[in-house]
Design a protein around this motif. Structure first.
Motif, PDB file in Angstrom:
ATOM      1  N   LYS A  37     -17.390  -5.511 -14.393  1.00  0.00           N
ATOM      2  CA  LYS A  37     -15.859  -5.502 -13.819  1.00  0.00           C
ATOM      3  C   LYS A  37     -14.896  -4.880 -14.809  1.00  0.00           C
ATOM      4  CE  LYS A  37     -15.996  -9.721 -11.732  1.00  0.00           C
ATOM      5  NZ  LYS A  37     -15.325 -11.438 -11.761  1.00  0.00           N
ATOM      6  N   PRO A  38     -14.684  -3.534 -14.129  1.00  0.00           N
ATOM      7  CA  PRO A  38     -13.614  -2.972 -14.866  1.00  0.00           C
ATOM      8  C   PRO A  38     -12.681  -3.643 -15.850  1.00  0.00           C
ATOM      9  CG  PRO A  38     -13.157  -2.103 -12.690  1.00  0.00           C
ATOM     10  CD  PRO A  38     -14.169  -2.989 -12.662  1.00  0.00           C
ATOM     11  N   VAL A  39     -12.131  -3.120 -16.435  1.00  0.00           N
ATOM     12  CA  VAL A  39     -10.639  -3.276 -17.090  1.00  0.00           C
ATOM     13  C   VAL A  39      -9.763  -3.049 -16.156  1.00  0.00           C
ATOM     14  CG1 VAL A  39      -8.310  -3.964 -18.822  1.00  0.00           C
ATOM     15  CG2 VAL A  39     -12.051  -3.856 -19.485  1.00  0.00           C
ATOM     16  N   LEU A  40      -8.679  -4.060 -15.697  1.00  0.00           N
ATOM     17  CA  LEU A  40      -8.015  -3.802 -14.243  1.00  0.00           C
ATOM     18  C   LEU A  40      -6.717  -2.924 -15.302  1.00  0.00           C
ATOM     19  CD1 LEU A  40      -8.260  -6.418 -12.159  1.00  0.00           C
ATOM     20  CD2 LEU A  40      -8.625  -4.213 -12.036  1.00  0.00           C
ATOM     21  N   ARG A  41      -6.396  -2.212 -15.184  1.00  0.00           N
ATOM     22  CA  ARG A  41      -4.548  -1.807 -15.926  1.00  0.00           C
ATOM     23  C   ARG A  41      -3.716  -2.612 -14.852  1.00  0.00           C
ATOM     24  NH1 ARG A  41      -2.109   1.654 -12.569  1.00  0.00           N
ATOM     25  NH2 ARG A  41      -2.716   2.285 -10.816  1.00  0.00           N
ATOM     26  N   LYS A  42      -1.985  -1.793 -15.562  1.00  0.00           N
ATOM     27  CA  LYS A  42      -1.821  -2.972 -15.364  1.00  0.00           C
ATOM     28  C   LYS A  42      -0.377  -1.784 -14.698  1.00  0.00           C
ATOM     29  CE  LYS A  42      -0.582  -5.713 -19.150  1.00  0.00           C
ATOM     30  NZ  LYS A  42       0.807  -6.062 -20.275  1.00  0.00           N
ATOM     31  N   VAL A  43      -0.136  -2.802 -14.007  1.00  0.00           N
ATOM     32  CA  VAL A  43       0.758  -1.840 -12.490  1.00  0.00           C
ATOM     33  C   VAL A  43       2.741  -2.341 -12.618  1.00  0.00           C
ATOM     34  CG1 VAL A  43       1.228  -1.953  -9.445  1.00  0.00           C
ATOM     35  CG2 VAL A  43      -1.312  -2.085 -10.838  1.00  0.00           C
ATOM     36  N   ASN A  44       3.039  -0.879 -12.121  1.00  0.00           N
ATOM     37  CA  ASN A  44       4.198  -1.260 -12.448  1.00  0.00           C
ATOM     38  C   ASN A  44       5.017  -2.356 -11.278  1.00  0.00           C
ATOM     39  OD1 ASN A  44       7.119  -1.675 -13.193  1.00  0.00           O
ATOM     40  ND2 ASN A  44       7.257   0.829 -13.111  1.00  0.00           N
ATOM     41  N   LYS A  45       5.595  -3.576 -11.214  1.00  0.00           N
ATOM     42  CA  LYS A  45       5.905  -4.394 -10.346  1.00  0.00           C
ATOM     43  C   LYS A  45       6.978  -3.161  -8.876  1.00  0.00           C
ATOM     44  CE  LYS A  45       4.973  -8.833 -11.779  1.00  0.00           C
ATOM     45  NZ  LYS A  45       5.878  -9.916 -12.609  1.00  0.00           N
ATOM     46  N   THR A  46       7.976  -2.797  -9.638  1.00  0.00           N
ATOM     47  CA  THR A  46       8.946  -1.383  -9.398  1.00  0.00           C
ATOM     48  C   THR A  46       8.366  -1.046  -7.505  1.00  0.00           C
ATOM     49  OG1 THR A  46       8.695  -0.230 -10.636  1.00  0.00           O
ATOM     50  CG2 THR A  46      10.728  -1.885 -10.400  1.00  0.00           C
ATOM     51  N   GLU A  47       7.432  -0.431  -8.339  1.00  0.00           N
ATOM     52  CA  GLU A  47       6.529   0.169  -8.059  1.00  0.00           C
ATOM     53  C   GLU A  47       5.570  -0.357  -6.059  1.00  0.00           C
ATOM     54  OE1 GLU A  47       2.982   2.406  -9.906  1.00  0.00           O
ATOM     55  OE2 GLU A  47       5.214   3.534 -10.973  1.00  0.00           O
ATOM     56  N   SER A  48       5.370  -1.490  -6.515  1.00  0.00           N
ATOM     57  CA  SER A  48       5.077  -2.300  -5.596  1.00  0.00           C
ATOM     58  C   SER A  48       5.373  -2.500  -4.769  1.00  0.00           C
ATOM     59  CB  SER A  48       3.533  -2.971  -5.735  1.00  0.00           C
ATOM     60  OG  SER A  48       4.743  -4.624  -6.616  1.00  0.00           O
ATOM     61  N   LYS A  49       7.158  -2.804  -4.949  1.00  0.00           N
ATOM     62  CA  LYS A  49       7.913  -3.090  -4.670  1.00  0.00           C
ATOM     63  C   LYS A  49       8.750  -2.712  -3.545  1.00  0.00           C
ATOM     64  CE  LYS A  49       9.429  -7.505  -7.046  1.00  0.00           C
ATOM     65  NZ  LYS A  49      11.169  -7.525  -8.143  1.00  0.00           N
ATOM     66  N   PHE A  50       8.136  -1.217  -3.801  1.00  0.00           N
ATOM     67  CA  PHE A  50       9.133  -0.447  -2.723  1.00  0.00           C
ATOM     68  C   PHE A  50       7.918   0.122  -1.785  1.00  0.00           C
ATOM     69  CE2 PHE A  50      11.671   1.634  -6.689  1.00  0.00           C
ATOM     70  CZ  PHE A  50      12.596   1.147  -6.089  1.00  0.00           C
ATOM     71  N   ALA A  51       6.368   0.122  -2.439  1.00  0.00           N
ATOM     72  CA  ALA A  51       5.897   0.200  -1.158  1.00  0.00           C
ATOM     73  C   ALA A  51       5.741  -0.558  -0.879  1.00  0.00           C
ATOM     74  CB  ALA A  51       4.236  -0.011  -1.887  1.00  0.00           C
ATOM     75  N   LYS A  52       6.361  -2.054  -0.298  1.00  0.00           N
ATOM     76  CA  LYS A  52       5.933  -2.843  -0.008  1.00  0.00           C
ATOM     77  C   LYS A  52       7.175  -2.872   1.094  1.00  0.00           C
ATOM     78  CE  LYS A  52       4.944  -7.820  -0.176  1.00  0.00           C
ATOM     79  NZ  LYS A  52       5.163  -8.932  -1.534  1.00  0.00           N
ATOM     80  N   LEU A  53       8.640  -2.623   0.623  1.00  0.00           N
ATOM     81  CA  LEU A  53       9.123  -2.268   1.373  1.00  0.00           C
ATOM     82  C   LEU A  53       9.270  -1.294   2.666  1.00  0.00           C
ATOM     83  CD1 LEU A  53      12.585  -2.270  -1.345  1.00  0.00           C
ATOM     84  CD2 LEU A  53      12.134  -3.743   1.182  1.00  0.00           C
ATOM     85  N   GLU A  54       8.248   0.051   1.993  1.00  0.00           N
ATOM     86  CA  GLU A  54       8.028   1.617   3.071  1.00  0.00           C
ATOM     87  C   GLU A  54       7.059   0.410   4.247  1.00  0.00           C
ATOM     88  OE1 GLU A  54       6.442   4.812   0.603  1.00  0.00           O
ATOM     89  OE2 GLU A  54       7.913   4.753  -0.216  1.00  0.00           O
TER      90      GLU A  54
END
Length: 180
Positions: free
Chosen positions: A113-130
């Motif tokens: 399993k590759p090491v997962l990188r941290k994802v910025n939560k604000t980016e995911s929230k914007f994507a969810k809103l879109e």
């Protein structure tokens, strides 16, 4: 005849007998451990005595004593080199083993399993809103079969239906050959 219940554990021993049995087992295990430790210590002493000759410096002159110390120092340096060499060999072998296990896993289809990188939560929230903006909420509603809020369609009744015009023509055509 009385029914006897199933015996569990140690065959229905009383609590006192169970405690006594446990105590005897623990004593025997402790004795075995002591004997094993003594045996290991004796084996270690015999191995060291075989490998290293006893130190006998009685009756040696200053120059002979100096030579003997230099000889022991040379042995110690050689042993340290051997330790270093063995450590390097072990590291090399561990690296090769890891490399081979990775190759084997690749051929079998098992991947690490590759090491997962941290994802910025604000980016995911914007994507969810879109995604929410693009949804068709009426399309997701279930139909109940009743249309309470249906608008009355007066315009459709005013416009002629193309099927009715076709029926009129067909009836006129069928009656025409019958007359002749």
């Amino acid at each position: 005849m009385k029914k006897k219940g199933k015996r569990k554990g140690l065959g229905g021993l009383s609590p006192e007998k169970k405690k006594m049995l446990k105590k005897l087992i623990m004593q025997k295990a402790a004795e075995d451990l002591r004997n094993e430790a003594k045996k290991r210590a004796e084996e270690k002493d015999t191995y060291i005595n075989e490998r290293v000759e006893p130190l006998s410096i009685d009756g040696l002159s200053q120059s002979n004593l100096k030579e003997y110390v230099e000889k022991l120092y040379g042995k110690m340096c050689k042993l340290e080199e051997d330790i270093y060499d063995w450590e390097l060999r072990l590291k090399k072998q561990e690296f090769e083993i890891n490399d081979l296990t990775v190759k084997v896993n690749d051929t079998k289809g098992k991947f690490m399993k590759p090491v997962l990188r941290k994802v910025n939560k604000t980016e995911s929230k914007f994507a969810k809103l879109e995604r929410k903006e693009h949804r068709d909420f009426r399309g997701n509603l279930k139909s109940t079969g009743q249309n309470k809020y249906k608008l009355e369609e007066e315009e459709t009744s005013k416009t002629p239906d193309w099927r009715q015009t076709l029926k009129g023509k067909e009836e006129g055509e069928e009656s025409a050959p019958a007359e002749s």
